[in-house]
Design an enzyme around this catalytic site. Structure first.
Site, PDB file in Angstrom:
ATOM      1  N   ARG A  36       0.816  -1.247   0.000  1.00  0.00           N
ATOM      2  CA  ARG A  36       0.000   0.000   0.000  1.00  0.00           C
ATOM      3  C   ARG A  36       0.836   1.278   0.000  1.00  0.00           C
ATOM      4  O   ARG A  36       0.338   2.348   0.339  1.00  0.00           O
ATOM      5  CB  ARG A  36      -0.991   0.029   1.159  1.00  0.00           C
ATOM      6  CG  ARG A  36      -1.962  -1.119   1.132  1.00  0.00           C
ATOM      7  CD  ARG A  36      -3.240  -0.809   1.878  1.00  0.00           C
ATOM      8  NE  ARG A  36      -4.143  -1.925   1.773  1.00  0.00           N
ATOM      9  CZ  ARG A  36      -4.198  -2.925   2.631  1.00  0.00           C
ATOM     10  NH1 ARG A  36      -3.405  -2.930   3.681  1.00  0.00           N
ATOM     11  NH2 ARG A  36      -5.038  -3.916   2.448  1.00  0.00           N
TER      12      ARG A  36
ATOM     13  N   LYS B 154       3.263  11.728 -10.418  1.00  0.00           N
ATOM     14  CA  LYS B 154       2.375  10.938 -11.279  1.00  0.00           C
ATOM     15  C   LYS B 154       3.116   9.677 -11.658  1.00  0.00           C
ATOM     16  O   LYS B 154       4.170   9.746 -12.307  1.00  0.00           O
ATOM     17  CB  LYS B 154       2.066  11.702 -12.569  1.00  0.00           C
ATOM     18  CG  LYS B 154       0.721  12.350 -12.612  1.00  0.00           C
ATOM     19  CD  LYS B 154       0.409  12.840 -14.026  1.00  0.00           C
ATOM     20  CE  LYS B 154      -0.857  13.664 -14.011  1.00  0.00           C
ATOM     21  NZ  LYS B 154      -1.158  14.225 -15.344  1.00  0.00           N
TER      22      LYS B 154
ATOM     23  N   GLU C 159       9.179  18.529 -23.641  1.00  0.00           N
ATOM     24  CA  GLU C 159       8.547  18.869 -22.354  1.00  0.00           C
ATOM     25  C   GLU C 159       9.144  20.173 -21.789  1.00  0.00           C
ATOM     26  O   GLU C 159       8.457  20.934 -21.116  1.00  0.00           O
ATOM     27  CB  GLU C 159       8.713  17.732 -21.341  1.00  0.00           C
ATOM     28  CG  GLU C 159       8.118  16.386 -21.769  1.00  0.00           C
ATOM     29  CD  GLU C 159       6.584  16.307 -21.695  1.00  0.00           C
ATOM     30  OE1 GLU C 159       5.917  17.353 -21.538  1.00  0.00           O
ATOM     31  OE2 GLU C 159       6.059  15.184 -21.818  1.00  0.00           O
TER      32      GLU C 159
ATOM     33  N   LYS D 253       7.342  23.257 -13.526  1.00  0.00           N
ATOM     34  CA  LYS D 253       6.569  22.063 -13.162  1.00  0.00           C
ATOM     35  C   LYS D 253       6.285  22.028 -11.660  1.00  0.00           C
ATOM     36  O   LYS D 253       5.170  21.762 -11.217  1.00  0.00           O
ATOM     37  CB  LYS D 253       7.332  20.818 -13.596  1.00  0.00           C
ATOM     38  CG  LYS D 253       6.749  19.551 -13.036  1.00  0.00           C
ATOM     39  CD  LYS D 253       6.401  18.549 -14.058  1.00  0.00           C
ATOM     40  CE  LYS D 253       5.393  17.558 -13.543  1.00  0.00           C
ATOM     41  NZ  LYS D 253       5.330  16.359 -14.321  1.00  0.00           N
TER      42      LYS D 253
ATOM     43  N   GLU E   4      -4.330  17.158  -9.820  1.00  0.00           N
ATOM     44  CA  GLU E   4      -4.919  17.553 -11.100  1.00  0.00           C
ATOM     45  C   GLU E   4      -6.418  17.797 -11.036  1.00  0.00           C
ATOM     46  O   GLU E   4      -7.187  17.254 -11.820  1.00  0.00           O
ATOM     47  CB  GLU E   4      -4.600  16.493 -12.174  1.00  0.00           C
ATOM     48  CG  GLU E   4      -4.709  17.059 -13.571  1.00  0.00           C
ATOM     49  CD  GLU E   4      -4.176  16.128 -14.658  1.00  0.00           C
ATOM     50  OE1 GLU E   4      -3.164  15.434 -14.428  1.00  0.00           O
ATOM     51  OE2 GLU E   4      -4.775  16.128 -15.728  1.00  0.00           O
TER      52      GLU E   4
ATOM     53  N   ARG F 220      -3.076  21.736 -12.889  1.00  0.00           N
ATOM     54  CA  ARG F 220      -2.100  20.704 -13.281  1.00  0.00           C
ATOM     55  C   ARG F 220      -2.392  20.172 -14.688  1.00  0.00           C
ATOM     56  O   ARG F 220      -1.485  19.724 -15.398  1.00  0.00           O
ATOM     57  CB  ARG F 220      -2.072  19.559 -12.257  1.00  0.00           C
ATOM     58  CG  ARG F 220      -1.015  18.538 -12.638  1.00  0.00           C
ATOM     59  CD  ARG F 220      -0.600  17.606 -11.544  1.00  0.00           C
ATOM     60  NE  ARG F 220       0.485  16.766 -12.034  1.00  0.00           N
ATOM     61  CZ  ARG F 220       1.238  15.999 -11.293  1.00  0.00           C
ATOM     62  NH1 ARG F 220       1.043  15.952  -9.994  1.00  0.00           N
ATOM     63  NH2 ARG F 220       2.204  15.271 -11.829  1.00  0.00           N
TER      64      ARG F 220
ATOM     65  N   ASN G 129      -0.581  19.055 -19.445  1.00  0.00           N
ATOM     66  CA  ASN G 129      -0.968  18.107 -20.477  1.00  0.00           C
ATOM     67  C   ASN G 129      -1.029  18.760 -21.867  1.00  0.00           C
ATOM     68  O   ASN G 129      -1.482  18.138 -22.830  1.00  0.00           O
ATOM     69  CB  ASN G 129      -2.323  17.502 -20.115  1.00  0.00           C
ATOM     70  CG  ASN G 129      -2.273  16.010 -19.985  1.00  0.00           C
ATOM     71  OD1 ASN G 129      -2.923  15.312 -20.757  1.00  0.00           O
ATOM     72  ND2 ASN G 129      -1.485  15.492 -19.053  1.00  0.00           N
TER      73      ASN G 129
ATOM     74  N   HIS H  65      -0.562  16.831 -25.076  1.00  0.00           N
ATOM     75  CA  HIS H  65      -0.648  15.405 -24.756  1.00  0.00           C
ATOM     76  C   HIS H  65      -1.951  14.759 -25.226  1.00  0.00           C
ATOM     77  O   HIS H  65      -2.011  13.540 -25.370  1.00  0.00           O
ATOM     78  CB  HIS H  65      -0.497  15.189 -23.249  1.00  0.00           C
ATOM     79  CG  HIS H  65       0.914  15.344 -22.758  1.00  0.00           C
ATOM     80  ND1 HIS H  65       1.608  16.539 -22.853  1.00  0.00           N
ATOM     81  CD2 HIS H  65       1.771  14.460 -22.171  1.00  0.00           C
ATOM     82  CE1 HIS H  65       2.826  16.378 -22.345  1.00  0.00           C
ATOM     83  NE2 HIS H  65       2.952  15.126 -21.923  1.00  0.00           N
TER      84      HIS H  65
ATOM     85  N   HIS I  93      -0.759  11.651 -26.930  1.00  0.00           N
ATOM     86  CA  HIS I  93      -0.984  10.294 -26.405  1.00  0.00           C
ATOM     87  C   HIS I  93      -1.767   9.442 -27.410  1.00  0.00           C
ATOM     88  O   HIS I  93      -1.492   8.240 -27.563  1.00  0.00           O
ATOM     89  CB  HIS I  93      -1.785  10.359 -25.091  1.00  0.00           C
ATOM     90  CG  HIS I  93      -0.933  10.651 -23.888  1.00  0.00           C
ATOM     91  ND1 HIS I  93      -1.474  10.920 -22.655  1.00  0.00           N
ATOM     92  CD2 HIS I  93       0.395  10.698 -23.710  1.00  0.00           C
ATOM     93  CE1 HIS I  93      -0.498  11.126 -21.770  1.00  0.00           C
ATOM     94  NE2 HIS I  93       0.648  10.995 -22.396  1.00  0.00           N
TER      95      HIS I  93
ATOM     96  N   HIS J 221       7.861   9.673 -26.719  1.00  0.00           N
ATOM     97  CA  HIS J 221       6.774  10.432 -26.107  1.00  0.00           C
ATOM     98  C   HIS J 221       6.845  11.909 -26.512  1.00  0.00           C
ATOM     99  O   HIS J 221       5.861  12.504 -26.957  1.00  0.00           O
ATOM    100  CB  HIS J 221       6.865  10.278 -24.579  1.00  0.00           C
ATOM    101  CG  HIS J 221       5.896  11.121 -23.824  1.00  0.00           C
ATOM    102  ND1 HIS J 221       4.536  10.946 -23.906  1.00  0.00           N
ATOM    103  CD2 HIS J 221       6.077  12.178 -22.974  1.00  0.00           C
ATOM    104  CE1 HIS J 221       3.925  11.840 -23.136  1.00  0.00           C
ATOM    105  NE2 HIS J 221       4.849  12.596 -22.568  1.00  0.00           N
TER     106      HIS J 221
HETATM  107  O1  LIG Z   1       2.775  15.866 -14.520  1.00  0.00           O
HETATM  108  C1  LIG Z   1       1.772  16.060 -15.182  1.00  0.00           C
HETATM  109  O2  LIG Z   1       0.677  16.353 -14.683  1.00  0.00           O
HETATM  110  C2  LIG Z   1       1.808  15.932 -16.649  1.00  0.00           C
HETATM  111  O3  LIG Z   1       0.778  15.879 -17.285  1.00  0.00           O
HETATM  112  C3  LIG Z   1       3.157  15.872 -17.289  1.00  0.00           C
HETATM  113  C4  LIG Z   1       3.175  15.149 -18.611  1.00  0.00           C
HETATM  114  O4  LIG Z   1       4.231  15.736 -19.356  1.00  0.00           O
HETATM  115  C5  LIG Z   1       3.478  13.666 -18.445  1.00  0.00           C
HETATM  116  O5  LIG Z   1       3.682  13.079 -19.705  1.00  0.00           O
HETATM  117  C6  LIG Z   1       2.398  12.900 -17.717  1.00  0.00           C
HETATM  118  O6  LIG Z   1       2.859  11.655 -17.368  1.00  0.00           O
HETATM  119  C7  LIG Z   1       1.121  12.724 -18.487  1.00  0.00           C
HETATM  120  O7  LIG Z   1       0.136  12.349 -17.588  1.00  0.00           O
HETATM  121  P1  LIG Z   1      -1.309  11.836 -17.988  1.00  0.00           P
HETATM  122  O8  LIG Z   1      -2.129  12.083 -16.784  1.00  0.00           O
HETATM  123  O9  LIG Z   1      -1.792  12.607 -19.177  1.00  0.00           O
HETATM  124  O10 LIG Z   1      -1.170  10.410 -18.302  1.00  0.00           O
END
Ligand SMILES: O=C(O)C(=O)C[C@@H](O)[C@H](O)[C@H](O)COP(=O)(O)O
Length: 361
Positions: free
Chosen positions: A123, A144, A186, A228, A238, A242, A246, A249, A253, A266
């Site tokens: 845990r 994250k 990034e 950051k 988030e 936060r 993204n 992304h 993604h 990435h």
């Molecule tokens: O830290 C964060 O918040 C980010 O979104 C940073 C991104 O650059 C990073 O690739 C992150 O892992 C993406 O997260 P996700 O929640 O979109 O999977």
């Protein structure tokens, strides 16, 4: 011992980030300084990083019975359920307990998987991020952690802040250009979303990765991590700002998933996503952002910023609906009102189809 370059406040604790050339070779001393009473250490890395640094890192530990190294195959494919389970099994076999510490030495994949193992083992136990790539300056900060699912990137994970981030910029000097591009996307992103001055400085100072010396690299890293760190301190889980991290992304993604993880790095995929989001921002806010000079530096650095032609629009939209910022099948995009000022906006599917049609097959 070193004064941390930065400190990040999280809901669980405040953790130091140390950016210092050569620090990897004294890893054990930093662990002793910053983590009390560790019973055992479980070092997770990948085969490429292991061949470069494992011997010197392991030899900094005075008692070899207290440390076990676990080596993953390098590459995005290792961020999988299968590799996660294997790592947990190895940790159990080594008899890690709740006072043990996981050390993730590597790039984003190792950091995300290692952190996720730490966040779920019994845990949750402590872990340390030792980034060895430029990309990992982003993934190692903010807590994250997670792994991919075949249906989407980072779909299984949690928020689990590290206890220490130990960044040795010497490791970056041997990275190939593709890896530089992955991480630099990034860095640029941090400028686009929150710091126009930083973006201008970056694109004036760096027009080729070969010219980046240790002083420039260290300054770039610290300024980028500062952006950051400020955001994740304000919104660790988030629920608001936060999401700005993204930027690029949502489509990035989707492209990574559609092409098959690992085909593009990435950051290369995020760079394509940023160009798309910049164009969408101009359309949404009916404004000119004058972003072209920044993109032209990126092109000089070898980025291919157009969406690959063989991708299918419907599939990309389907993947974007699975994005973590989407609700009720509505896609939310991070857009820029101005360079340096991000916001989260709902984008209608018709607009996305219109923007994507003609750009992909
Ligand atoms: O830290 C964060 O918040 C980010 O979104 C940073 C991104 O650059 C990073 O690739 C992150 O892992 C993406 O997260 P996700 O929640 O979109 O999977």
């Amino acid at each position: 011992m070193d004064v941390p370059s930065l400190q990040v406040k999280s809901s669980k604790h405040t953790y130091p980030i140390i950016v210092r050339p050569g620090c990897r070779t004294s890893l054990y001393d930093y662990l002793v300084q910053y983590l009390d009473g560790a019973s055992r250490y479980f070092l997770i890395t990948d085969d490429q990083v292991a061949s470069l640094y494992l011997e010197e890192i392991e030899s900094s530990f005075p008692n070899s019975e207290k440390i076990k190294s676990y080596i993953l195959p390098s590459g995005e494919q290792s961020k999988s359920m299968n590799q996660y389970e294997k790592a947990i099994t190895a940790a159990l076999e080594f008899k890690l307990d709740r006072k043990s510490v996981i050390i993730a030495v590597g790039g984003g994949v190792v950091g995300d998987l290692g952190g996720f193992v730490a966040s779920t083992y019994m845990r949750g136990i402590r872990y340390v991020q030792v980034p060895t790539t430029l990309l990992a300056h982003d993934s190692s900060v903010g807590g994250k952690v997670g792994i991919n699912h075949p249906l989407g990137k980072n779909m299984i994970g949690s928020f689990h802040p590290p206890s220490l981030v130990l960044y040795d910029p010497e490791c970056l000097l041997s990275l190939p250009p593709k890896e530089w591009r992955s991480g630099f996307a990034e860095v640029i992103k941090h400028g686009f979303i929150a710091d126009r001055e930083f973006l201008k400085w970056l694109t004036e100072e760096i027009s080729s990765f070969d010219q980046v010396d240790m002083a420039l690299l260290t300054e770039m890293l610290i300024r980028s991590i500062k952006v950051k760190a400020k955001i994740v301190q304000e919104d660790e889980q988030e629920s608001g700002i936060r999401a700005f991290l993204n930027f690029g992304h949502t489509l990035g993604h989707a492209i990574e998933g559609e092409m098959g993880y690992g085909k593009l790095t990435h950051g290369e995929a995020v760079a394509i996503g940023m160009k798309f989001a910049l164009r969408l921002s101009e359309r949404y806010f009916q404004t000119k952002l004058d972003y072209e000079p920044y993109l032209s530096v990126m092109e000089k650095l070898g980025y291919e910023l157009d969406i690959p032609h063989n991708l299918n629009v419907e599939q990309l939209i389907h993947r974007m609906k699975l994005d973590k910022k989407s609700y009720n099948q509505v896609i939310n995009f991070v857009l820029l009102e101005q360079i340096g000022k991000a916001t989260l906006v709902e984008i209608k599917e018709e607009i996305l189809i219109d923007e994507l049609t003609g750009k992909v097959g």
